[in-house]
Design an enzyme around this catalytic site. Structure first.
Site, PDB file in Angstrom:
ATOM      1  N   LYS A 211       0.858  -1.185   0.000  1.00 22.96           N
ATOM      2  CA  LYS A 211       0.000   0.000   0.000  1.00 22.96           C
ATOM      3  C   LYS A 211       0.891   1.230   0.000  1.00 22.96           C
ATOM      4  O   LYS A 211       1.707   1.415   0.901  1.00 22.96           O
ATOM      5  CB  LYS A 211      -0.905  -0.007   1.231  1.00 22.96           C
ATOM      6  CG  LYS A 211      -1.680   1.290   1.416  1.00 22.96           C
ATOM      7  CD  LYS A 211      -2.714   1.159   2.499  1.00 22.96           C
ATOM      8  CE  LYS A 211      -3.424   2.492   2.724  1.00 22.96           C
ATOM      9  NZ  LYS A 211      -4.467   2.386   3.745  1.00 22.96           N
ATOM     10  N   LYS A 264      -2.258  -1.542  -3.728  1.00 21.61           N
ATOM     11  CA  LYS A 264      -3.092  -0.345  -3.675  1.00 21.61           C
ATOM     12  C   LYS A 264      -2.225   0.894  -3.714  1.00 21.61           C
ATOM     13  O   LYS A 264      -1.257   0.931  -2.954  1.00 21.61           O
ATOM     14  CB  LYS A 264      -3.890  -0.421  -2.372  1.00 21.61           C
ATOM     15  CG  LYS A 264      -4.556   0.825  -1.904  1.00 21.61           C
ATOM     16  CD  LYS A 264      -5.347   0.521  -0.657  1.00 21.61           C
ATOM     17  CE  LYS A 264      -6.074   1.772  -0.254  1.00 21.61           C
ATOM     18  NZ  LYS A 264      -5.724   2.282   0.997  1.00 21.61           N
TER      19      LYS A 264
HETATM   20  C1  PBG Z   1      -7.666   3.160   5.812  1.00 19.78           C
HETATM   21  C2  PBG Z   1      -7.894   3.054   4.339  1.00 19.78           C
HETATM   22  C3  PBG Z   1      -7.718   4.033   3.355  1.00 19.78           C
HETATM   23  C4  PBG Z   1      -8.115   3.465   2.156  1.00 19.78           C
HETATM   24  C5  PBG Z   1      -8.492   2.154   2.426  1.00 19.78           C
HETATM   25  N1  PBG Z   1      -8.326   1.913   3.780  1.00 19.78           N
HETATM   26  C6  PBG Z   1      -7.277   5.443   3.487  1.00 19.78           C
HETATM   27  C7  PBG Z   1      -5.901   5.752   3.881  1.00 19.78           C
HETATM   28  O1  PBG Z   1      -5.033   4.893   4.016  1.00 19.78           O
HETATM   29  O2  PBG Z   1      -5.668   6.951   4.109  1.00 19.78           O
HETATM   30  C8  PBG Z   1      -8.147   4.189   0.852  1.00 19.78           C
HETATM   31  C9  PBG Z   1      -9.150   3.695  -0.123  1.00 19.78           C
HETATM   32  C10 PBG Z   1      -9.477   4.638  -1.226  1.00 19.78           C
HETATM   33  O3  PBG Z   1      -8.866   5.710  -1.419  1.00 19.78           O
HETATM   34  O4  PBG Z   1     -10.414   4.298  -1.962  1.00 19.78           O
HETATM   35  N2  PBG Z   1      -6.312   3.135   6.157  1.00 19.78           N
HETATM   36 ZN    ZN Z   2      -5.852   3.849   8.232  1.00 23.05          ZN
END
Ligand code: PBG
Ligand code: ZN
Length: 341
Positions: A211, A264
């Site tokens: 991520k 992601k």
């Molecule tokens: C929580 C989370 C996020 C997303 C999924 N789980 C936001 C982040 O990490 O700030 C992002 C998903 C999206 O942008 O569609 N940590």
């Molecule tokens: Zn988070």
């Protein structure tokens, strides 16, 4: 038939240069896909608030709403009827005082996620219920874990809390927990927690392993109210150039017992999806087409630059080509209409 000399082809060789006969029909163009998009690979994100009767538009995410548990059920019923197989839940606590240092509302039995799991499980016994596991939606500081006094992440306290939340989601009936915090070591703690609770055989651990931090989560943070109050997430989400770190995180999470992994964002990280498909070849690879990717495609469609259906197919087919087997996508409701199966 008489050919003039200049058009006479060389017939001394086979002619592998002629390809177009192989894709001159809609069906043969479909045959060209190594993998076809199908309804069973789509996972739909649901934002659930603690106002039971909420149904609120999210301006940054066209066609996506935040629902309270009462409104969620009829909405999901329509999608299940069209072939929806899986959802991933995100809680959005709005009540005054609902956020604190440890993210207590994440697994509050009366909170939005646990309530939604129980209601969805009862109404739709076959629906695959996944839960994003993170603290950022529930902490007053908006970070994904528990912090030291100086504002940096306390790894030990964070993974202990995240593991407890994941186990409580599994106890409530979630089929899958998906930790998105990216804090070192949480997969192992979650697996151990599930083993201790007697739930390890019933719950899939889908790790957000690769991520990346960046600009593509803005609409989500608006939808979930989860922007960090200080600093960013660069100390725990990967730097966009960090291919090596992504590989190491993938290997680490496999070794800690993940059952599947998520890459992601997706479109800008196709090389990482492809790497993940090789490194984790025995695991389902899930691509998360994130909020910023969805919002950008809609913005381009609104400007007349692309046709939304064509670009949705093109972008999601790209994810399969790279090696994804599952896709978390805000386009899921549309694909349920567009795909035959
Ligand atoms: C929580 C989370 C996020 C997303 C999924 N789980 C936001 C982040 O990490 O700030 C992002 C998903 C999206 O942008 O569609 N940590
Ligand atoms: Zn988070």
């Amino acid at each position: 038939m008489v050919h003039t000399a200049e058009y006479l082809p060389d017939r001394g060789h086979s002619i592998p240069s002629i390809l177009q006969g192989g894709y001159n029909h809609d069906l043969t163009r479909e045959w060209a896909n190594e993998r076809q998009l199908s309804k069973n690979m789509f996972i739909f994100p649901l934002f659930v608030t603690d106002n039971a009767d909420d149904e609120v538009d999210i301006p940054a995410l066209p066609n996506i709403k935040r629902f309270g548990v009462n409104k969620l059920i009829p909405y999901v019923r329509g999608l299940v009827a069209k072939g929806l197989r899986a959802v991933i839940l995100f809680g959005v606590p709005l009540a005054e005082g609902a956020k604190d240092k440890e993210g207590t509302s994440a697994d509050d039995p009366e909170g939005p996620v646990i309530q939604a799991i129980q209601k969805l499980r009862k109404e739709f016994p076959d629906l695959y219920i996944m839960c994003d596991v993170c603290l950022c939606e529930y902490t007053d500081h908006g970070h994904c874990g528990v912090l030291y006094e100086d504002g940096s992440l306390n790894r030990e306290l964070s993974v202990r809390r995240i593991s407890a939340v994941a186990v409580n989601y599994a106890k409530a009936g979630a089929n899958c927990v998906a930790p998105s915090d990216m804090i070192d070591g949480r997969i192992k703690d979650i697996k151990l927690g599930l083993v201790d609770a007697g739930l390890a055989h019933k719950c899939f651990v889908m790790s957000y392993s690769a991520k990346f931090s960046g600009e593509l989560y803005g609409p989500f943070r608006e939808a979930a109210g989860s922007a960090p109050s200080h600093g960013g997430r660069k100390a725990y989400q990967l730097p966009p150039g960090g291919t090596g770190l992504a590989r190491r995180a993938l290997v680490r999470d496999m070794n800690e017992g993940a059952d599947g992994i998520i890459v992601k964002p997706s479109t800008f990280y196709l090389d990482i999806i492809s790497e993940a498909a090789k490194i984790c070849k025995d695991y389902p690879i899930c691509a998360y087409h994130v909020s910023g990717e969805y919002a950008m495609l809609h913005a381009a469609a609104d400007k007349g630059i692309v046709d939304i259906k064509q670009i949705a197919f093109e972008s999601h087919q790209g994810l399969l080509r790279a090696g994804a087997r599952l896709i978390i996508s805000y386009f899921t409701p549309e694909f349920l209409d567009w795909l035959k199966n």
